[in-house]
Design an enzyme around this catalytic site. Structure first.
Site, PDB file in Angstrom:
ATOM      1  N   HIS A  35      -1.814  -3.771 -20.331  1.00 47.44           N
ATOM      2  CA  HIS A  35      -1.587  -2.382 -19.930  1.00 47.44           C
ATOM      3  C   HIS A  35      -0.390  -1.847 -20.698  1.00 47.44           C
ATOM      4  O   HIS A  35       0.754  -2.186 -20.393  1.00 47.44           O
ATOM      5  CB  HIS A  35      -1.351  -2.284 -18.423  1.00 47.44           C
ATOM      6  CG  HIS A  35      -2.494  -2.805 -17.604  1.00 47.44           C
ATOM      7  ND1 HIS A  35      -2.668  -4.145 -17.367  1.00 47.44           N
ATOM      8  CD2 HIS A  35      -3.530  -2.159 -16.988  1.00 47.44           C
ATOM      9  CE1 HIS A  35      -3.763  -4.318 -16.636  1.00 47.44           C
ATOM     10  NE2 HIS A  35      -4.299  -3.125 -16.390  1.00 47.44           N
ATOM     11  N   HIS A 265      -3.739   4.070 -19.589  1.00 47.04           N
ATOM     12  CA  HIS A 265      -3.376   3.095 -18.562  1.00 47.04           C
ATOM     13  C   HIS A 265      -3.586   1.666 -19.048  1.00 47.04           C
ATOM     14  O   HIS A 265      -2.819   0.756 -18.709  1.00 47.04           O
ATOM     15  CB  HIS A 265      -4.212   3.322 -17.293  1.00 47.04           C
ATOM     16  CG  HIS A 265      -4.052   2.245 -16.259  1.00 47.04           C
ATOM     17  ND1 HIS A 265      -3.071   2.257 -15.301  1.00 47.04           N
ATOM     18  CD2 HIS A 265      -4.753   1.099 -16.045  1.00 47.04           C
ATOM     19  CE1 HIS A 265      -3.170   1.181 -14.541  1.00 47.04           C
ATOM     20  NE2 HIS A 265      -4.192   0.460 -14.968  1.00 47.04           N
ATOM     21  N   GLU A 414       1.353  -4.891  10.389  1.00 48.79           N
ATOM     22  CA  GLU A 414       1.170  -6.304  10.046  1.00 48.79           C
ATOM     23  C   GLU A 414       1.311  -6.560   8.551  1.00 48.79           C
ATOM     24  O   GLU A 414       1.914  -7.563   8.135  1.00 48.79           O
ATOM     25  CB  GLU A 414      -0.207  -6.796  10.514  1.00 48.79           C
ATOM     26  CG  GLU A 414      -0.399  -6.819  12.009  1.00 48.79           C
ATOM     27  CD  GLU A 414      -0.920  -5.503  12.568  1.00 48.79           C
ATOM     28  OE1 GLU A 414      -1.221  -5.447  13.772  1.00 48.79           O
ATOM     29  OE2 GLU A 414      -1.029  -4.528  11.783  1.00 48.79           O
ATOM     30  N   HIS A 476     -10.880  -8.999  19.314  1.00 48.56           N
ATOM     31  CA  HIS A 476      -9.588  -9.667  19.274  1.00 48.56           C
ATOM     32  C   HIS A 476      -9.706 -11.185  19.192  1.00 48.56           C
ATOM     33  O   HIS A 476      -8.682 -11.871  19.113  1.00 48.56           O
ATOM     34  CB  HIS A 476      -8.772  -9.300  20.528  1.00 48.56           C
ATOM     35  CG  HIS A 476      -8.188  -7.926  20.484  1.00 48.56           C
ATOM     36  ND1 HIS A 476      -8.938  -6.808  20.209  1.00 48.56           N
ATOM     37  CD2 HIS A 476      -6.913  -7.486  20.660  1.00 48.56           C
ATOM     38  CE1 HIS A 476      -8.155  -5.738  20.239  1.00 48.56           C
ATOM     39  NE2 HIS A 476      -6.920  -6.116  20.505  1.00 48.56           N
TER      40      HIS A 476
END
Length: 671
Positions: A35, A265, A414, A476
């Protein structure tokens, strides 16, 4: 963009920055992959940062009080490699630059922290470096509060692109940083408005400055090709009482025919494009050649921090003996000598008391005795403190008014929690652990994988590890998650059966140096299974004989965690029928696999039928059921092959057939 105007406005700066651009063009073209555009666009920002602000000593890249530089936009890795080479890194040599992206090179396609010093973290998955940088900044704040500004006093700088800021983890990370007022964190936004598919506007219209400002950040916008404006912005950011975002308006693939396009890019490899771009820069040197005066200037930049490091070393040497020993131990990642004795004492107490507790509670019992002797631990939870049992009475909450606090309220974040813990571990001096429900490791998965890839001993306290959590139901209840973590290289999944095994798992996690640990802990109470005290850490072997067969050994039952007591009950049934049955507890498959073959054969000898029981899917068990050569014919598994359901835990185990009766019946059928 008027390249000639840039060249004439700041000619010395221009030549120095173009050394980065030229090396990038050469390395990517030689590798025929990479890149090019991002390093070409951000070279001006990097040159100002490294030469005027970044505190580092190239000869001592592991200096504990150096500023940290995080390249979150890891695809632009040649920016980092060029800077390390130019400033005199002993590891990133010109030969390494020539071997960019090749087998065995330190200059991997995306930066990998363990390949060379100066690469602070592994980036490439966008947004991870930004979230890591929040952890680096938290670590700096915590250690400065503990050891004082004379010993810990540095900044964390991060370069992030449009892609980093689109990733969801960026929102989690930036709001956490804003809430914690991490004023030593400065993020440069490479605002080039280009992604792989084209203009950013194809997919996004976010006002990033407003977004960061709304989360408590100090924000600025500058011309990313004006060195004086960049310098002023950094000075302003360093003085701000909040984390800072500097949006740098840049041109991707600056000066090339691919400038400001999606093509810019990626890899610019066409020889004519490379030649034309270098001509636009006024760069006449051969490939991989940097004029001596420019290389010399950059090497002086790399030496500039030596005086700061020497002065810091004198301050460190002046610390009292105890404080100095503590600092050195924490930086080295060594556990205190008292840890083993502390764990043994708890094990002895537990073996005598026969506690019936959930292993999440057992984990809290361990932390209550460990945290006071390990000041390097920083705990936390993603808004489940009372459920994960991750906070102990002595920690205090890390906050804007209490940087000595050692417990973080991560909120419902999380992913950022896991990524920030990676940053803390990478920073050094911190042993982070954090909790959530096992099923929500799905939200943290990219960062957990990077813990393993980066060889960081982060501890994941994952409670509510099976259908045993009961009424919350299949959303869950983790079923496949144990297998996912076991399938991840360089990861240890511990599923302890009682207080003793939980203590042993924690001891192994806290003494690990290059491996993350996932502790799979129960919501429901479990009876003690280790009733006789052993000073040795049996869990360190991964699996061991918990109960031996009486009479001729005909069956071996293997279990983990909450199913170990089920296996013991099944053994009692089989023994009553004259079927000699051994029970093997296997708290960590990875550690068992690491034992020598002789030990593994002693624990799991050929001949008897084998039945494994675990409240998860079978995947990963066949090696131990069918034998390592796949020759065992008589083997069975009692566990899950579907999602769970909403009901009390006892009902669920009965309905899904994870019972002592089912285990015994499976063994009988195999016989």
């Amino acid at each position: 963009m008027d390249i000639d105007a840039l060249r004439t406005a700041h000619p010395d700066h221009w030549r120095r920055a173009c050394a980065i651009r030229a090396l990038t063009l050469d390395a990517v073209a030689t590798a025929n992959s990479g890149h090019s555009g991002m390093p070409m666009g951000m070279a001006d920002v990097a040159t100002v940062l490294f030469s005027r602000h970044l505190k580092f000593d190239a000869a001592h890249p592991d200096w504990a009080d150096r500023d940290r530089f995080i390249l979150s936009a890891g695809h632009g890795s040649m920016l980092l490699y060029a800077l390390l080479y130019l400033t005199g890194s002993p590891e990133i040599t010109l030969e390494e630059i020539r071997n960019f992206r090749q087998w065995g090179a330190r200059t991997a396609g995306h930066p990998e922290n363990f390949l060379a010093q100066g690469i602070e973290t592994t980036t490439g998955p966008l947004g991870q470096g930004l979230a890591n940088s929040v952890g680096f900044a938290i670590a700096e704040e915590a250690l400065r509060a503990r050891f004082g500004k004379k010993i810990v006093d540095h900044h964390t700088y991060c370069i992030a692109g449009d892609g980093c800021l689109m990733e969801g983890v960026s929102q989690e990370a930036l709001t956490l940083a804003g809430r914690q007022e991490l004023s030593r964190l400065i993020v440069f936004f490479d605002d080039n408005e280009i992604t792989i598919d084209g203009k950013v506007s194809l997919a996004d219209r976010t006002d990033q400055l407003a977004r960061f400002a709304a989360s408590g950040w100090h924000v600025q916008e500058v011309d990313g090709h004006d060195p004086e404006a960049i310098d002023r912005a950094i000075e302003t950011a360093k003085a701000a009482p909040h984390p800072s975002l500097i949006a740098c308006k840049t041109h991707i693939a600056l000066g090339s025919s691919a400038q400001d396009t999606a093509k810019g890019h990626g890899a610019l490899t066409d020889p004519q494009l490379v030649a034309d771009t270098k001509a636009a820069y006024g760069w006449t040197e051969d490939a991989f050649e940097v004029p001596a005066e420019i290389k010399g200037w950059w090497e002086e930049v790399g030496r500039r921090g030596a005086a700061h490091r020497t002065a810091w070393q004198e301050r460190l040497d002046a610390l009292g003996a105890g404080k100095r020993a503590e600092f050195d131990r924490m930086q080295a990642g060594d556990a205190p000598k008292r840890l083993a004795a502390t764990i043994r004492a708890l094990k002895k107490q537990a073996a005598e008391a026969h506690h019936k507790v959930a292993t999440r509670k057992a984990s809290e019992m361990v932390l209550e005795v460990v945290n006071p002797i390990m000041p390097e631990t920083i705990g936390g939870s993603a808004d489940l403190t009372g459920s994960n049992n991750t906070m102990t009475h002595d920690l205090g909450v890390f906050d804007t008014d209490n940087r000595k606090g050692r417990y973080l309220h991560y909120g419902i974040r999380e992913h950022a929690m896991a990524a920030a813990m990676n940053g803390m571990a990478l920073h050094g001096g911190i042993r982070p652990y954090g909790g959530t429900f096992m099923v929500f490791t799905d939200y943290a998965r990219p960062a957990i994988r990077l813990s393993a890839l980066m060889r960081q001993p982060v501890v994941y306290v994952m409670t509510h590890d099976s259908i045993g959590l009961g009424e919350d139901g299949p959303t869950h209840q983790p079923v496949e998650h144990l297998a996912i973590h076991r399938a991840t290289p360089n990861t240890r999944l511990f599923r302890p059966a009682d207080v003793v095994e939980t203590a042993e798992a924690w001891e192994l996690a806290l003494t690990a140096t290059a491996t993350p640990s996932v502790l799979a802990l129960s919501r429901q109470g479990l009876p003690a299974v280790r009733l006789e005290h052993k000073t040795r850490n049996l869990s360190a072997q991964g699996a061991y004989v918990l109960a031996e067969a009486e009479g001729k050994r005909q069956a071996i039952l293997i279990a983990t965690g909450s199913e170990v007591h089920v296996a013991l009950a099944a053994r009692d049934m089989l023994q009553d029928e004259g079927i000699g049955t051994r029970v093997v507890s296997m708290p960590c498959m990875e550690l068992f696999a690491a034992q020598d073959e002789a030990y593994r054969k002693r624990v799991l000898p050929a001949g008897p039928v084998r039945v494994a029981v675990e409240a998860g899917v079978r995947q990963g068990w066949d090696r131990w059921l069918l034998g390592e050569r796949g020759r065992e014919k008589k083997a069975g598994f009692v566990g899950m092959d579907s999602f769970g359901a909403s009901a009390p835990a006892k009902v669920l185990f009965e309905e899904f057939g994870i019972t002592a009766e089912a285990v015994a019946e499976r063994a009988r059928a195999l016989l």
